[in-house]
Design a protein around this motif. Sequence first.
Motif, PDB file in Angstrom:
ATOM      1  N   THR A 127       0.815  -1.210   0.000  1.00  3.36           N
ATOM      2  CA  THR A 127       0.000   0.000   0.000  1.00  3.36           C
ATOM      3  C   THR A 127       0.852   1.264   0.000  1.00  3.36           C
ATOM      4  O   THR A 127       0.317   2.365  -0.172  1.00  3.36           O
ATOM      5  CB  THR A 127      -0.947   0.034   1.217  1.00  3.36           C
ATOM      6  N   ASP A 208     -12.004  -5.109   3.820  1.00  2.03           N
ATOM      7  CA  ASP A 208     -11.200  -3.986   4.267  1.00  2.03           C
ATOM      8  C   ASP A 208     -11.237  -2.908   3.176  1.00  2.03           C
ATOM      9  O   ASP A 208     -11.246  -3.238   1.986  1.00  2.03           O
ATOM     10  CB  ASP A 208      -9.764  -4.444   4.510  1.00  2.03           C
ATOM     11  N   ASP A 210      -9.004  -1.168   1.917  1.00  5.44           N
ATOM     12  CA  ASP A 210      -7.858  -1.277   1.011  1.00  5.44           C
ATOM     13  C   ASP A 210      -7.612  -2.720   0.571  1.00  5.44           C
ATOM     14  O   ASP A 210      -6.476  -3.104   0.266  1.00  5.44           O
ATOM     15  CB  ASP A 210      -6.597  -0.722   1.679  1.00  5.44           C
ATOM     16  N   ALA A 221      -7.803  -3.564  -6.510  1.00  4.36           N
ATOM     17  CA  ALA A 221      -7.604  -2.949  -5.201  1.00  4.36           C
ATOM     18  C   ALA A 221      -8.810  -2.103  -4.829  1.00  4.36           C
ATOM     19  O   ALA A 221      -9.432  -1.458  -5.679  1.00  4.36           O
ATOM     20  CB  ALA A 221      -6.334  -2.093  -5.205  1.00  4.36           C
ATOM     21  N   GLY A 222      -9.150  -2.118  -3.536  1.00  2.00           N
ATOM     22  CA  GLY A 222     -10.232  -1.288  -3.038  1.00  2.00           C
ATOM     23  C   GLY A 222     -11.527  -2.064  -2.891  1.00  2.00           C
ATOM     24  O   GLY A 222     -11.861  -2.917  -3.727  1.00  2.00           O
TER      25      GLY A 222
END
Length: 292
Positions: A127, A208, A210, A221-222
């Motif tokens: 990250t 989550d 992230d 991602a995300g």
Amino acid sequence: MNDDEFPNTGNDAETTEFLARRFESQRSRLHAVAHRMLGSVAEADDAVQEAWFRLSRSDTRQVDNLAGWLTTVVGRVCLDMLRSRRSRAEEPLETTAPAAVTAPGDPEQDALLADSLGVALLVVLQTLTPAERLAFVLHDLFAVPFDEIAAILGRTPVAVRQLASRARRRVRGAEAPDADLARQREVVDAFLAAAREGDLEGLVAVLDPDVLARTEAGVTAGAAAVARNAASFARLARVARPALVNGASGLVVLVDGRVERALAFTFVRSRIAVLDIATDPERVSRLDISLV
């Protein structure tokens, strides 16, 4: 002539042999740097090989510290690879734990390096921005001075110190993955139910913010993007079965009694932080899978 002296004969073959010996003496350390930067053995191999190509094409007779010169070259190669990967929104499929390499002279750094064997830190490193990752890995794990890192990044030593400090705070704040199988199973069941119904809000609730979803084709991602992808596979979700994948709660899809795809989860704060989806038969065969 000893191993630290350049040959003075002007013989290209002798010079190449000398450089090869010096490079091989640094290979394991360079590979450790690249592995922690990139999170991938294969990409670390590529970075180290590129460093050799650059060394073999350079006139290093005036280089006082060849080890430092090589570390700088590997750092720049890894930085380019990270920036290229980030521009394509990609991450490496395999993020194996790096082999231990002792950081010089500081027990706190040794302890931090030992922590780098955990999954949580690998997730956090992914990250970080490329610049943060370079500053943290080179300074905190390999004791490279800030002014040398600044030369790689094209920033001031003060700015690099701030990058490393910001990365360090995020690394120290990394939480260990949840190990409670009962709680894991609850999260997986909620994920599966939401995926079967195409319930985006329900999926986001167990992810989550992230979260990373990795497949052989690339990385998403995300939470919002991962939820959309999961909802689009509602048909597969309806035939998925709970399983233990490498000792943690996961999911598998069976075809004629054979595991066709496996979903391995990493849980942090009772949410899914990493979702690894294996469909390649060879990758699936390497997983330890037990149906629940």
